[in-house]
Enzyme design. Structure first.
Site, PDB file in Angstrom:
ATOM      1  N   ASN A   1       0.851  -1.181   0.000  1.00  0.00           N
ATOM      2  CA  ASN A   1       0.000   0.000   0.000  1.00  0.00           C
ATOM      3  C   ASN A   1       0.892   1.238   0.000  1.00  0.00           C
ATOM      4  O   ASN A   1       1.357   1.692   1.038  1.00  0.00           O
ATOM      5  CB  ASN A   1      -0.909  -0.009   1.225  1.00  0.00           C
ATOM      6  CG  ASN A   1      -1.963   1.074   1.160  1.00  0.00           C
ATOM      7  OD1 ASN A   1      -1.741   2.112   0.568  1.00  0.00           O
ATOM      8  ND2 ASN A   1      -3.102   0.816   1.778  1.00  0.00           N
ATOM      9  N   ASP A   2       1.118   1.755  -1.189  1.00  0.00           N
ATOM     10  CA  ASP A   2       2.012   2.893  -1.359  1.00  0.00           C
ATOM     11  C   ASP A   2       1.607   4.096  -0.529  1.00  0.00           C
ATOM     12  O   ASP A   2       2.378   5.040  -0.368  1.00  0.00           O
ATOM     13  CB  ASP A   2       1.960   3.353  -2.822  1.00  0.00           C
ATOM     14  CG  ASP A   2       3.002   2.677  -3.670  1.00  0.00           C
ATOM     15  OD1 ASP A   2       4.101   2.453  -3.166  1.00  0.00           O
ATOM     16  OD2 ASP A   2       2.694   2.378  -4.831  1.00  0.00           O
ATOM     17  N   CYS A   3       0.388   4.086  -0.075  1.00  0.00           N
ATOM     18  CA  CYS A   3      -0.145   5.268   0.593  1.00  0.00           C
ATOM     19  C   CYS A   3      -0.150   5.141   2.112  1.00  0.00           C
ATOM     20  O   CYS A   3      -0.569   6.052   2.817  1.00  0.00           O
ATOM     21  CB  CYS A   3      -1.546   5.555   0.066  1.00  0.00           C
ATOM     22  SG  CYS A   3      -1.492   5.860  -1.704  1.00  0.00           S
TER      23      CYS A   3
ATOM     24  N   GLN B   1       5.680   9.485  -0.677  1.00  0.00           N
ATOM     25  CA  GLN B   1       6.568   8.319  -0.718  1.00  0.00           C
ATOM     26  C   GLN B   1       8.018   8.705  -0.450  1.00  0.00           C
ATOM     27  O   GLN B   1       8.779   7.932   0.111  1.00  0.00           O
ATOM     28  CB  GLN B   1       6.480   7.618  -2.082  1.00  0.00           C
ATOM     29  CG  GLN B   1       5.277   6.716  -2.247  1.00  0.00           C
ATOM     30  CD  GLN B   1       3.994   7.487  -2.471  1.00  0.00           C
ATOM     31  OE1 GLN B   1       3.984   8.530  -3.107  1.00  0.00           O
ATOM     32  NE2 GLN B   1       2.901   6.973  -1.938  1.00  0.00           N
TER      33      GLN B   1
END
Ligand code: BGC
Ligand code: NOJ
Length: 811
Positions: free
Chosen positions: A482-484, A499
């Site tokens: 989950n990049d967020c 990020q």
């Protein structure tokens, strides 16, 4: 409501109106030359890299939507119309767009003239062919003019869209007969040029955009077309375009065909001129000579069709369910090819200048692609692993042309290393080729420090072992899948990248999701070590996996589901203790599919909780309750309004994880219910809500909290393609490649009926008939291979054997 229909016999989706809710696109090209093409002929082309070598210009987020493409205008008296409706938007008497496997065919008619455009990229050339056929279906003679139109991109699409002080002065072209050569920057550091040519004499051309369009006009009604006469302009600077004018006379019933070729050509650096400032034409002469006649085009088109017939014969399903057949046999595999080729670089949502190839993304894409062309998967694995760092961590992204890691993004996404194990394991299970493990592969592209690929995997594995937090769970770094979920970011100023901002190496924030990955891929790593005869390493790996398993049960379990993470203050995320974000999909899906808590009954409990809290009509949401305010300590996830993206949207990518987890505990009904919710063939019926293409998955569907729940976004380039194909083929239908051979262990919904799978695997063809006389969800009662009873459910692999006739009886 639908805007078209599936034509399964032709492997096409047939769009019957140009007014789809969003542009519905297709991809042309299988190797190095690619085009995106929408149902109204919008889109663009590039060679290898959508950022660095873009041939034609496209305007993202333009008004009106989907502007710029490869357009063909037909002037018939005072009426001007386009084959794909855009850009003139003249109302057509009929319209059809067929998106097929690597080609699109447009057919439309106006005032007794029928026009067809077949667009495809031939298998082995760096060009796109557009064959335009005009037919006079009226009973009077027609005097028409056909105009082609493309706008050149000055190669680097990023620079092209912003560096106007330079770019308005660099454009250069040559025009010879029916060929327009685009040679911007060729005089200096480029040795490549582009051509746009037609196989017939022309009656005019334009290469200066405004000369063709007219000042302050747009491409919906170019002045030259209105006047019926090109101006024969030769571009110097400004915006070079390529326009051919062909005057066509058609007797009643008569047809004429015109073959347009848009190509990319390269010359040797030290031999690129014919004479002073005149490009050497050898490569384009050669290319264009190949596509002069209808026979040439038919032959190239047949080659493309045969290529896809071959690829799609590797895994085929015959079941009573047409929708599943259609997804498995055609569209899901097609999307896997596209995601393999594009990673996350170029779509109608990915601008081609942002994210290139993702380390995590491309490894996952392999999972759904490796059976199609294992040799290309092998090459990709080596490319990806070559960007890994020596400590096992990895560049998050790399650029397809240079194959170098992208320093702007850097590393620190702590799930990345483990995905390499996933990709390699899938490759070795598919092919049995353990030689790849012994390949010498560089770190950060530096060959002087190269080691075997197996050593890369060891460093991937040990990266997690060596980077654990206070609960013995993996440190999350900048983010995990989950990049967020940016637990070490703490960004307070707009514009900072969630990020890249903040300390990535936070020593506290932990991810239960990565723990699940470690358990699954740690075991797969151990199996690879065993294949190489390194039992000690396999033993060590399993010991570490066991330690992680126990850590998850101890501190990753919340009572009714798995915790998602611990933040930088060691507070739980995805727990009953939280006010919002109490339960997340990723840890529950992945830990359960990895087998954590299965024997303890916890996986079942977690999956029941997922159903209770995360289900909605359109899929399983990523978390609930949605975050309603921005949390500094959680990052981008709380930047989205409720119901969108990572904040309680339906992330299609991790729906299959839950579905797979359901097969692990044997609940076929539920596994299939989840499969259906996001499946394009099913959501086709609600295209007016869903909006994106009904033949491919999109990344995100708006969740229950959203303004319009069920609205899809970001179609095509998503790990959903690969994961769903794994889910349906390996878990629901149950044909899973193990190191020892194919295992058959279906987990189907009640009433699914008998089915037959044909699977090509390691040089042999397996015909697998599955019978389910007692209509059970899971369980193999008996297996025969070539009429002989075999115990267990792994089809024993025999060297050299070409055909396997397998009967499976469930029960
Ligand atoms: C998007 C993610 C994406 C990330 C990294 C975020 O804004 O929501 O889906 O992975 O950016 O580019
Ligand atoms: C899209 C990214 O490409 C992928 O790597 C990531 O896992 C998901 N978004 C979830 O954030």
């Amino acid at each position: 409501m639908k805007f078209g229909y599936f034509d399964d016999a032709n492997r096409e989706y047939v769009i019957t109106t140009p007014k789809t809710p969003l542009p519905w696109i297709n991809y042309l090209g299988c190797n190095d030359f690619f085009s995106l093409v929408s149902n109204t002929c919008g889109g663009y082309s590039f060679y290898k890299d959508a950022k660095l070598l873009r041939l034609t210009r496209y305007r993202y987020n333009n008004v009106p939507a989907d502007n710029n493409g490869k357009y063909y205008y037909i002037k018939d008296g005072d009426t001007v119309w386009n084959i794909g409706w855009q850009p003139s938007k003249t109302v057509l008497d009929s319209y059809e767009c067929r998106h097929g496997m690597g080609y699109s065919r447009f057919t439309s008619a106006k005032n007794g003239v029928k026009a067809e455009n077949l667009a495809f990229v031939p298998m082995n050339d760096t060009c796109e062919i557009n064959r335009v056929i005009l037919t006079n279906e009226s009973d009077t003679k027609k005097e028409l003019s056909l105009f082609s139109y493309v706008e050149w991109c000055l190669w680097n699409a990023d620079d092209d869209s912003r560096n106007f002080q330079r770019n308005f002065s660099t454009g250069e072209v040559e025009v010879i007969d029916s060929t327009i050569y685009h040679k911007t920057e060729y005089r200096e550091r480029r040795n490549h040029y582009a051509v746009f040519s037609v196989n017939s004499p022309i009656d005019g051309f334009d290469t200066q955009r405004e000369s063709f369009l007219g000042a302050y006009r747009d491409n919906s009604n170019p002045e030259a077309v209105e006047n019926g006469k090109c101006t024969d302009s030769v571009a110097h600077g400004w915006s070079p375009v390529a326009v051919h004018q062909i005057n066509v006379t058609l007797e009643p019933g008569e047809s004429k065909s015109f073959i347009f070729v848009l190509g990319y050509c390269e010359n040797p650096v030290d031999d690129k001129w014919e004479s002073k400032n005149v490009i050497k034409k050898t490569p384009s002469d050669k290319l264009l000579a190949k596509y002069k006649t209808d026979d040439d085009v038919d032959k190239a088109f047949k080659e493309l069709k045969d290529y896809w017939t071959g690829l799609l014969s590797i895994f085929t399903l015959e079941s009573n369910n047409d929708k599943v057949n259609r997804m498995v046999n055609i569209w899901n595999q097609y999307q896997c090819m596209v995601t393999f080729n594009m990673s996350r670089s170029a779509s109608y949502y990915e601008s081609g200048i942002g994210r290139g190839m993702g380390f995590r993304d491309s490894n996952q894409d392999l999972l759904g692609f490796v059976h199609l062309i294992p040799e290309r998967a092998r090459e990709r694995i080596i490319d990806i692993a070559s960007t890994q760092f020596r400590n096992g961590s990895a560049y998050h992204q790399y650029q397809p042309l240079t194959k170098r890691g992208n320093s702007d993004i850097g590393s620190g996404f702590n799930d990345d290393p483990l995905w390499l194990i996933a990709g390699v394991s899938a490759y070795v299970r598919e092919t049995g080729d353990i030689s790849i493990l012994k390949e010498n592969v560089p770190y950060d592209n530096d060959m002087s420090v190269a080691t075997t690929l197996m050593e890369h995997l060891k460093r991937s594995f040990d990266f997690t072992v060596n980077n654990k937090g206070p609960h013995g769970l993996p440190l999350i770094g900048r983010a995990d899948w989950n990049d967020c979920l940016n637990l070490n970011c703490f960004s307070e100023h707009p514009g900072e990248s969630f990020q890249c901002f903040g300390p990535s190496e936070g020593p506290v924030a932990e991810s239960v999701f990565i723990a699940g990955m470690f358990v699954k891929y740690g075991e797969e790593y151990a199996q690879l070590a065993e294949l190489l005869g390194d039992d000690a390493e396999a033993k060590r790996a399993r010991k570490e996996v066991k330690i992680m398993y126990d850590a998850v049960l101890k501190d990753g379990w919340d009572g009714d589901w798995f915790v998602r993470a611990y933040d930088a203050y060691s507070n739980k995320i995805g727990s009953k203790e939280c006010e919002e974000g109490k339960i997340f999909i990723e840890s529950n899906g992945f830990c359960s599919l990895a087998g954590i808590g299965v024997k303890e009954g916890l996986a079942k409990k977690a999956l029941d909780s997922v159903k209770e809290h995360l289900d909605c009509e359109y899929g399983v949401m990523i978390l609930q309750p949605a975050y309603t305010v921005y949390h500094l300590e959680l990052g981008e996830i709380t930047s989205y309004p409720p119901g969108y993206k990572e904040n309680a949207g339906i992330f299609c990518h991790n729906n299959p994880w839950v579905s797979i987890a359901e097969t692990v505990i044997g609940r076929g009904d539920r596994a299939f219910e989840i499969y259906k919710k996001t499946c394009p063939a099913y959501t086709e019926e609600i295209s007016e809500i869903h909006k994106t293409e009904p033949y491919v998955y999109c990344q995100m569907v708006a969740g229950a909290d959203a303004y319009i729940p069920g609205e899809g976004k970001n179609s095509w380039l998503t790990g959903t393609a690969a994961w769903t194909f794994c889910n349906i083929s390996q878990y629901i239908l149950g044909v899973y490649p193990t190191h020892k051979g194919l295992r058959v262990d279906p987990c189907v919904p009640h009433g699914f009926g008998d089915f037959k799978i044909t699977r090509k695997f390691r040089g042999a063809t397996y015909t697998i008939n599955v019978k389910n006389p007692s209509d059970v969800e899971k369980g193999v009662k008996a297996m025969t291979v070539d009429g002989k009873k075999v115990s267990g459910n792994v089809i024993p692999y025999e060297e050299g054997k070409k055909e396997y006739a397998v009967e499976i009886v469930m029960g």
